[in-house]
Design an enzyme around this catalytic site. Structure first.
Site, mmCIF file in Angstrom:
data_model
loop_
_atom_site.group_PDB
_atom_site.id
_atom_site.type_symbol
_atom_site.label_atom_id
_atom_site.label_comp_id
_atom_site.label_asym_id
_atom_site.label_seq_id
_atom_site.Cartn_x
_atom_site.Cartn_y
_atom_site.Cartn_z
ATOM 1 N N GLY A 80 -13.628 20.631 12.565
ATOM 2 C CA GLY A 80 -14.642 21.174 11.679
ATOM 3 C C GLY A 80 -15.560 22.077 12.460
ATOM 4 O O GLY A 80 -15.610 22.017 13.691
ATOM 5 N N MET A 81 -16.266 22.949 11.755
ATOM 6 C CA MET A 81 -17.296 23.762 12.388
ATOM 7 C C MET A 81 -18.520 23.716 11.499
ATOM 8 O O MET A 81 -18.451 24.020 10.302
ATOM 9 C CB MET A 81 -16.799 25.204 12.601
ATOM 10 N N GLU A 82 -19.632 23.354 12.124
ATOM 11 C CA GLU A 82 -20.859 23.032 11.394
ATOM 12 C C GLU A 82 -21.620 24.274 10.956
ATOM 13 O O GLU A 82 -22.825 24.364 11.175
ATOM 14 C CB GLU A 82 -21.735 22.137 12.275
ATOM 15 N N HIS A 96 -19.640 13.921 10.868
ATOM 16 C CA HIS A 96 -19.979 14.582 12.135
ATOM 17 C C HIS A 96 -20.557 15.971 11.874
ATOM 18 O O HIS A 96 -21.632 16.315 12.371
ATOM 19 C CB HIS A 96 -18.722 14.668 13.004
ATOM 20 N N GLU A 97 -19.859 16.764 11.088
ATOM 21 C CA GLU A 97 -20.324 18.141 10.831
ATOM 22 C C GLU A 97 -21.657 18.123 10.081
ATOM 23 O O GLU A 97 -22.534 18.935 10.352
ATOM 24 C CB GLU A 97 -19.271 18.939 10.060
ATOM 25 N N HIS A 116 -24.542 17.555 12.336
ATOM 26 C CA HIS A 116 -24.936 18.772 13.065
ATOM 27 C C HIS A 116 -26.033 19.561 12.326
ATOM 28 O O HIS A 116 -26.690 20.400 12.936
ATOM 29 C CB HIS A 116 -23.732 19.689 13.255
ATOM 30 N N GLU A 120 -23.682 17.604 20.908
ATOM 31 C CA GLU A 120 -22.556 16.746 20.512
ATOM 32 C C GLU A 120 -22.820 15.248 20.686
ATOM 33 O O GLU A 120 -22.367 14.455 19.871
ATOM 34 C CB GLU A 120 -21.298 17.160 21.263
ATOM 35 N N ASP A 141 -15.877 27.759 26.538
ATOM 36 C CA ASP A 141 -14.937 27.026 25.696
ATOM 37 C C ASP A 141 -13.953 26.202 26.529
ATOM 38 O O ASP A 141 -13.472 25.169 26.091
ATOM 39 C CB ASP A 141 -14.185 28.017 24.805
ATOM 40 N N TYR A 201 -19.395 14.701 24.008
ATOM 41 C CA TYR A 201 -19.396 13.942 22.761
ATOM 42 C C TYR A 201 -19.590 12.443 23.038
ATOM 43 O O TYR A 201 -20.534 11.823 22.546
ATOM 44 C CB TYR A 201 -18.059 14.119 22.036
HETATM 45 ZN ZN LIG Z 1 -19.623 18.525 16.954
#
Ligand SMILES: [Zn+2]
Length: 617
Positions: free
Chosen positions: A281-283, A307-308, A311, A330, A387, A395
């Site tokens: 996922g991307m928040e 989780h997202e 964020h 994270e 990255d 995390y």
């Molecule tokens: Zn995350």
């Protein structure tokens, strides 16, 4: 509780991954045309300054693989009018390209400048953008989505591409060509819910966000509400499944608000992307992008959405100042995610998530080695692609630090501290030193601080002594089943125990199977539990390496299919590793990769090119 006289707040660190310098740029106006034929975005980015410049001032922005056209300085009248023809063209230079950081766009803004407009177009290979052919979607139209984190926003607009720089934005997006009127455009902002017949969309994000949270998706998408302020966008053939899967979204938002204070972003929607999306996922603010690999059909993988959503506080509201401080985004988010899941599904469920997370952490720490600086919470990523340096440590070790604090001061005090932290630093950046000072001054007594030994967590390898170890009673039952298997019980005889198992119990079971199992053993397991035909991507990803190691051929076709269809890097990396390690696996891995690669985002191919093809990048 205050324990010492207030110390001066440490200054925010410089970001080693951004060239950006110059005056504050509090607002962005973006105007982009989406050309599926050319696979480009073309238009302009207009950056508004906080105040009229009294003297000529240099400005440096981040770019990568952009073709820059005209750069125009606008006085306050021209900036207000927003006319394309207004303003004065000014010279600019681009520095020599760096493979990771791109090129600095340097210009000098004349006195009297209120805004600067940069005309530009993206390149078809822009790393943030993935252009999907219709065959790569669930439907019959092309699709575009962005992934800007960590430093890829600069590949689709000239910007100060540092998590420490925030701005509000508005955007005009126009879909060109035969797809006009067919496709819906969405951004990390206020979003439309229906497709515009003229292909034009207007967006507004009134809260200041860093560049890595800029997002755009364009595709044949429908919307379904899940609550008054929540909903889901998906390709039409996926929408029903997705709305079933995420039915608890409203309750998740309520649980999160109950834990740590109000949600500050208006609506909270999800966008289920095609399977080539490289992350879980991307928040992106207002609209989390999610992989369809969590559509398991039984709502068993929705902790990813928790989780997202988390964020929206840790990350989007209080943001890591640089990628060296990634654990602040994270670690808090994993802790928060498991608190949401506990609220919704009870402690035994959250305990399973914690045990699985810790297993991942120990695996990563083993790979990195006991003294590796990559296992510190504070990272030193200067000179590297951030990255490549971001892994499970941020995390899970970050979450363990919060669990350690929970043990030390108790939940009520920790929860009050976190709520206050989100409120006090809302829409600001946070770095490791500043956090350490705030924690020590606000939460801990001197005795607690010395017991915690924060420096060992932040700048030491592995886990400090006294880190909590999770236990799951539900996994004890899984261990008992594994023990029975080991002593000769037939898999089919375990069925009375396994009928109520969740995805997490199955994952724990598969991870606990001995590496010595033969193809015949796996055949019996498969016959009893149907792993090869599972619709659950987590289970498949745990099953295929076992099949590869044992040479269990009946799983081959499903594995090939999975690798061709799914672009999520978390699954791809271990699967390609297992494939490479299997007898005759190198040729097979390379052939599969050659066919599948066009379906993967650059974030995934960056990692996989080196792994599968042996190419450094
Ligand atoms: Zn995350």
């Amino acid at each position: 509780m205050p324990t010492a006289s207030p110390r001066p707040t440490p200054p925010l660190p410089a970001d080693p991954h951004s060239y950006a310098q110059g005056p504050a740029l509090p607002h962005l106006r973006l105007a982009l045309a989406v050309d599926f034929g050319q696979q480009t975005l073309a238009g302009s980015a207009t950056w508004l300054l906080a105040e009229l410049l009294a003297t000529a001032t240099p400005l440096v922005l981040d770019t990568r693989d952009l073709t820059i056209g005209q750069v125009v300085a606008l006085d306050s009248k021209a900036a207000r009018a927003g006319l394309a023809s207004a303003g004065t063209a000014i010279p600019y230079t681009l520095t020599a390209p760096d493979a990771v950081l791109g090129q600095a766009l340097r210009l000098e803004l004349p006195a009297g400048t209120q805004a600067v407009r940069i005309d530009y177009r993206t390149s078809p290979g822009a790393a943030a953008l993935q252009w999907l052919a219709p065959a790569q979607t669930a439907g019959t139209h092309p699709f575009l989505f962005t992934q800007s984190q960590a430093i890829l926003a600069r590949t689709w607009l000239p910007c100060p591409d540092s998590p420490g720089r925030r701005f509000t934005y508005e955007a005009e997006v126009e879909v060109l060509g035969s797809e006009r009127g067919q496709l819906l455009a969405l951004m990390s902002a206020d979003n439309p819910q229906t497709t515009a017949p003229d292909g034009r969309y207007h967006f507004r994000q009134p809260q200041p966000v860093p560049a890595y949270l800029l997002a755009l998706a364009v595709g044949r998408l429908d919307f379904a509400p899940l609550g008054d302020h929540t909903g889901i966008y998906a390709e039409p053939t996926t929408l029903l499944r997705a709305s079933y899967e995420f039915a608890a979204l409203d309750r998740m938002v309520a649980a999160a608000e109950q834990l740590y204070g109000p949600y500050r972003w208006g609506r909270y929607d999800l966008l289920a992307l095609p399977a080539s999306f490289p992350f879980g996922g991307m928040e992106n603010p207002c609209i989390t992008f999610v992989t369809p690999t969590i559509l398991a059909g039984d709502r068993s993988l929705t902790s990813l959405v928790a989780h997202e959503l988390a964020h929206s506080w840790s990350g989007n509201l209080v943001t890591n100042a640089t990628w060296n401080d990634f654990w602040l985004n994270e670690g808090f988010t994993v802790y928060f995610e498991r608190r949401i899941m506990e609220q919704l599904y009870g402690r035994p469920y959250a305990e399973m998530l914690q045990v699985l997370g810790e297993a991942d952490l120990h695996h990563t720490m083993q790979e990195l080695g006991p003294t590796s600086p990559a296992t510190h919470l504070r990272l030193h990523l200067a000179g590297r692609d951030p990255d490549d340096g971001l892994n499970d440590i941020a995390y899970e070790k970050g979450c363990l630090l919060l669990l350690t604090l929970e043990q030390l001061v108790g939940r009520p005090r920790l929860d009050a501290f976190i709520t206050e932290y989100f409120a006090r630093f809302a829409f600001q950046s946070m770095d490791t030193d500043r956090f350490a000072a705030y924690l020590t001054e606000t939460l801990l007594t001197p005795a607690e601080a010395s017991q915690l030994n924060l420096p060992a967590w932040l700048d030491g390898p592995g886990l400090p002594p006294g880190a909590p170890v999770a236990h799951s009673a539900r996994f004890d039952a899984v261990a008992a089943a594994l023990a029975r298997l080991a002593t000769g019980t037939a898999p089919i005889a375990l069925q009375p125990i396994t009928t109520e198992w969740s995805s997490q119990e199955w994952e724990h079971f598969l991870r606990g199977l001995p590496p010595t199992l033969t193809a015949t053993n796996l055949g019996r397991l498969d016959e009893a539990f149907h792993f090869t035909t599972s619709g659950n991507a987590e289970l498949l990803a745990a099953w295929f390496p076992l099949a590869l190691r044992a040479g269990y051929a009946p799983a081959d076709a499903a594995l090939e299919n999975f690798l061709r269809y799914v672009g999520r890097r978390k699954f791809l990396v271990p699967l390609y590793r297992a494939l490479l390690a299997a007898p005759g696996g190198r040729a097979r891995a390379q052939e599969t990769y050659r066919l599948a690669r066009p379906n993967y985002h650059s974030v995934a191919t960056n990692t996989l090119d080196a792994l599968v093809l042996g190419e450094a990048h």
